[in-house]
Design a protein around this motif. Structure first.
Motif, PDB file in Angstrom:
ATOM      1  N   GLY A 129       0.669  -1.508  -0.109  1.00 19.18           N
ATOM      2  CA  GLY A 129       0.112   0.280  -0.006  1.00 19.18           C
ATOM      3  C   GLY A 129       0.332   1.440   0.294  1.00 19.18           C
ATOM      4  N   GLN A 130       0.360   2.509   0.001  1.00 18.70           N
ATOM      5  CA  GLN A 130       0.709   3.465   0.416  1.00 18.70           C
ATOM      6  C   GLN A 130       0.945   4.085   1.887  1.00 18.70           C
ATOM      7  OE1 GLN A 130       1.226   6.246  -1.179  1.00 18.70           O
ATOM      8  NE2 GLN A 130       0.006   6.547  -3.288  1.00 18.70           N
ATOM      9  N   ALA A 131       2.747   4.007   2.167  1.00 20.09           N
ATOM     10  CA  ALA A 131       2.741   4.253   3.849  1.00 20.09           C
ATOM     11  C   ALA A 131       3.144   5.103   3.774  1.00 20.09           C
ATOM     12  CB  ALA A 131       4.192   3.156   4.001  1.00 20.09           C
ATOM     13  N   PHE A 132       2.894   5.910   5.672  1.00 18.27           N
ATOM     14  CA  PHE A 132       3.458   7.229   5.737  1.00 18.27           C
ATOM     15  C   PHE A 132       1.982   8.606   5.197  1.00 18.27           C
ATOM     16  CE2 PHE A 132       7.643   5.024   4.590  1.00 18.27           C
ATOM     17  CZ  PHE A 132       7.946   5.367   5.978  1.00 18.27           C
ATOM     18  N   VAL A 133       1.090   7.755   5.199  1.00 16.08           N
ATOM     19  CA  VAL A 133      -0.433   8.897   4.607  1.00 16.08           C
ATOM     20  C   VAL A 133      -0.792   9.150   5.882  1.00 16.08           C
ATOM     21  CG1 VAL A 133      -1.691   9.382   3.260  1.00 16.08           C
ATOM     22  CG2 VAL A 133       0.152   8.124   2.314  1.00 16.08           C
ATOM     23  N   PHE A 134      -1.541  10.108   6.691  1.00 18.43           N
ATOM     24  CA  PHE A 134      -2.289  10.558   7.550  1.00 18.43           C
ATOM     25  C   PHE A 134      -3.175  11.306   7.690  1.00 18.43           C
ATOM     26  CE2 PHE A 134       2.405   9.049   8.551  1.00 18.43           C
ATOM     27  CZ  PHE A 134       2.116   8.165   9.195  1.00 18.43           C
ATOM     28  N   LYS A 340       8.633   3.146  16.031  1.00 21.77           N
ATOM     29  CA  LYS A 340       7.564   4.010  16.630  1.00 21.77           C
ATOM     30  C   LYS A 340       6.864   5.047  15.716  1.00 21.77           C
ATOM     31  CE  LYS A 340       3.609   2.448  17.429  1.00 21.77           C
ATOM     32  NZ  LYS A 340       3.389   1.475  16.671  1.00 21.77           N
ATOM     33  N   HIS A 341       7.814   6.453  15.993  1.00 25.17           N
ATOM     34  CA  HIS A 341       8.258   7.486  16.058  1.00 25.17           C
ATOM     35  C   HIS A 341       7.591   8.130  14.538  1.00 25.17           C
ATOM     36  CE1 HIS A 341       8.652  11.827  15.510  1.00 25.17           C
ATOM     37  NE2 HIS A 341       9.506  11.396  15.415  1.00 25.17           N
ATOM     38  N   TYR A 342       9.117   7.156  14.075  1.00 31.76           N
ATOM     39  CA  TYR A 342       9.253   7.477  12.513  1.00 31.76           C
ATOM     40  C   TYR A 342       8.048   6.823  11.818  1.00 31.76           C
ATOM     41  CZ  TYR A 342      11.838   6.537   8.278  1.00 31.76           C
ATOM     42  OH  TYR A 342      12.637   6.842   6.852  1.00 31.76           O
ATOM     43  N   VAL A 343       7.413   5.751  11.848  1.00 32.12           N
ATOM     44  CA  VAL A 343       6.415   4.743  11.379  1.00 32.12           C
ATOM     45  C   VAL A 343       5.620   5.655  11.243  1.00 32.12           C
ATOM     46  CG1 VAL A 343       7.440   2.690  10.821  1.00 32.12           C
ATOM     47  CG2 VAL A 343       6.340   3.008  12.828  1.00 32.12           C
ATOM     48  N   LYS A 346       4.695  11.273   9.201  1.00 31.26           N
ATOM     49  CA  LYS A 346       5.111  11.322   7.748  1.00 31.26           C
ATOM     50  C   LYS A 346       6.418  11.987   6.980  1.00 31.26           C
ATOM     51  CE  LYS A 346       3.648  16.646   6.068  1.00 31.26           C
ATOM     52  NZ  LYS A 346       2.437  17.155   5.436  1.00 31.26           N
ATOM     53  N   LEU A 347       6.472  11.708   5.810  1.00 32.83           N
ATOM     54  CA  LEU A 347       7.876  11.921   5.589  1.00 32.83           C
ATOM     55  C   LEU A 347       7.930  13.320   5.598  1.00 32.83           C
ATOM     56  CD1 LEU A 347       8.825   8.643   2.827  1.00 32.83           C
ATOM     57  CD2 LEU A 347       9.173   8.798   5.547  1.00 32.83           C
ATOM     58  N   LYS A 350      14.378  15.749   7.376  1.00 37.92           N
ATOM     59  CA  LYS A 350      15.131  15.240   8.318  1.00 37.92           C
ATOM     60  C   LYS A 350      14.149  15.509   9.694  1.00 37.92           C
ATOM     61  CE  LYS A 350      18.733  14.566   8.604  1.00 37.92           C
ATOM     62  NZ  LYS A 350      20.476  14.164   9.116  1.00 37.92           N
ATOM     63  N   LYS A 351      12.643  15.356   9.373  1.00 32.49           N
ATOM     64  CA  LYS A 351      11.870  15.533  10.347  1.00 32.49           C
ATOM     65  C   LYS A 351      11.935  15.290  12.060  1.00 32.49           C
ATOM     66  CE  LYS A 351       8.197  19.026  11.289  1.00 32.49           C
ATOM     67  NZ  LYS A 351       7.671  18.482  12.418  1.00 32.49           N
ATOM     68  N   ALA A 352      12.014  13.798  11.295  1.00 31.76           N
ATOM     69  CA  ALA A 352      11.745  12.861  12.495  1.00 31.76           C
ATOM     70  C   ALA A 352      13.056  12.525  13.818  1.00 31.76           C
ATOM     71  CB  ALA A 352      12.370  11.604  11.392  1.00 31.76           C
ATOM     72  N   LEU A 353      14.348  13.015  13.292  1.00 34.43           N
ATOM     73  CA  LEU A 353      15.317  12.989  14.038  1.00 34.43           C
ATOM     74  C   LEU A 353      15.113  14.904  15.205  1.00 34.43           C
ATOM     75  CD1 LEU A 353      19.071  13.323  13.030  1.00 34.43           C
ATOM     76  CD2 LEU A 353      17.910  12.250  14.478  1.00 34.43           C
ATOM     77  N   ASP A 354      13.745  15.317  15.072  1.00 41.46           N
ATOM     78  CA  ASP A 354      13.424  16.815  15.936  1.00 41.46           C
ATOM     79  C   ASP A 354      13.769  15.732  17.059  1.00 41.46           C
ATOM     80  OD1 ASP A 354      14.400  18.007  13.827  1.00 41.46           O
ATOM     81  OD2 ASP A 354      11.766  18.609  14.136  1.00 41.46           O
TER      82      ASP A 354
END
Ligand code: OGA
Ligand code: NI
Length: 364
Positions: A129-134, A340-343, A346-347, A350-354
């Motif tokens: 499917g389509q990942a990272f869609v919220f 968990k936070h990463y998945v 949304k992509l 580099k925001k996930a690393l905040d």
């Protein structure tokens, strides 16, 4: 320039890009059309002539002392200046690379109904499917994905391992074993390039988590309007990417504010540093933002392995990389929580690393 017609096209399975491509819409549905600032303009993609570094794996494992030393130096420069490199002579049999690629293609060519027997489970990245869609208003990537957790065994969801095409699952298994060994080896040399003991990462990681994601990017009539995969860094320690033979150039990395295309080298694997190594090395080696673009006529397939520490592991910058001139840039955290936070985000570059960044005041 005439404005781009934006009327959304209603097709049977609106968000599945393979179905969409087959329906041959005259315009690109709005959900895929990127804002101006995000569009992959050719000018920026072609403005760089330099290629990402190439590491000869056989020199690392079989070379004489000088060759090993030089290759480790090259590896260190590749990690520090690019965060990306291609590995040649990596010891994984060509026939295995070819079979996994063939089976992955066959999988994506199955009817949608068949692929939808393995739907992506919300909150994980496993399945089709389509990942990272919220959200409804989020732009969609021009990509179909199929992902599986591979190691350790307990992360596997057996219901998601396809029974078609025949041999798919056992080939994923074989391939993953080989890629795991490569990751383990590369991490040894990466540790050495950082002046650490060879086993430093292996000892720290516990039983490493490994997942595979197959990305299929159908040709797109307007590659200038869409993105195959949104800009992001990987949440892994190390990522190994196999580009399909005959695929168009699609992967781009952000270097010095310019999107640099990664020119495929036949049979080479593309390796990149993930967020975990950035944190452990206190930013000496950085996870580099990358994205995928589409092609007007050619489809593209990539097989991506993510290699990361065990979820139970606590991580933070290693003391070796923290001193007065290099203050600690990241807090300690549990890798499972980061994952968990990463998945579930949304992509977005580099925001996930905040999640882990310590924001220090800049004083002049
Ligand atoms: C990824 C990725 C790039 C590509 O899956 O994380 O960066 O070329 N893929 O498919
Ligand atoms: Ni990636």
């Amino acid at each position: 320039m005439a404005p781009v017609p934006l009327s959304p096209v209603r097709v049977g399975h609106i968000d599945d890009v393979q179905e969409l491509r087959n329906a041959k819409p005259t315009t690109i549905p709005e959900r895929f059309v990127r804002d101006m600032t995000e569009r992959p303009t050719l000018a920026t993609a072609l403005s760089s002539t330099s290629d990402i570094p190439v590491i000869d794996f056989s020199k690392l494992i079989k070379g004489d002392k000088d060759e090993v030393h030089i290759e480790i130096l090259k590896l260190g420069i590749a990690c520090e200046e690019w965060g990306f490199f291609q590995v040649i002579n990596h010891d994984i049999e060509l026939s295995l690379l070819e079979s996994i690629e063939k089976l992955a293609k066959e999988f994506f060519m199955l009817p949608l109904e068949e692929k939808q027997k393995y739907p992506m489970i919300p909150g994980t990245l496993q399945g089709y499917g389509q990942a990272f869609v919220f959200s409804e208003d989020q732009k969609l990537d021009w990509c179909n994905m199929f992902a599986l957790g591979v190691e350790p065994q307990y992360i596997r969801n057996p219901k998601l391992w396809p029974t078609k095409p025949a041999k798919f699952s056992e080939t994923v298994e074989l391939y993953s074993k080989e890629v795991r060994a490569l990751c383990n080896n590369l991490l040894k040399y990466i540790a050495m390039s950082l002046g650490l003991r060879q086993q430093a990462f292996e000892e720290m990681f516990g039983v490493a988590v490994q997942a595979i994601r197959m990305n299929y990017y159908p040709a797109c009539s307007r590659p200038d309007l869409v993105l195959g995969l949104s800009p992001h860094s990987d949440g892994s320690a190390l990522t190994v990417l196999q580009q399909g033979k005959g695929s168009s150039v699609g992967l781009q990395i952000l270097k010095d504010n310019t999107w640099v295309p990664v020119q495929p080298i036949p049979n080479a694997l593309v390796i990149n540093i993930g967020d975990t190594i950035e944190v452990l090395s206190n930013g000496k080696y950085k996870s580099v933002e990358h994205r995928a673009v589409t092609h007007k006529e050619k489809d593209r397939l990539s097989l991506v392995t993510f290699y990361a520490p065990s979820y139970g592991i606590e991580l933070g910058p290693m003391p070796e990389f923290v001193d007065e001139s290099n203050p600690c840039k990241y807090r300690r955290y549990n890798h499972g929580e980061y994952s968990k936070h990463y998945v579930t985000s949304k992509l977005q570059g580099k925001k996930a690393l905040d999640f882990a960044k310590i924001h220090t005041k800049i004083s002049n």
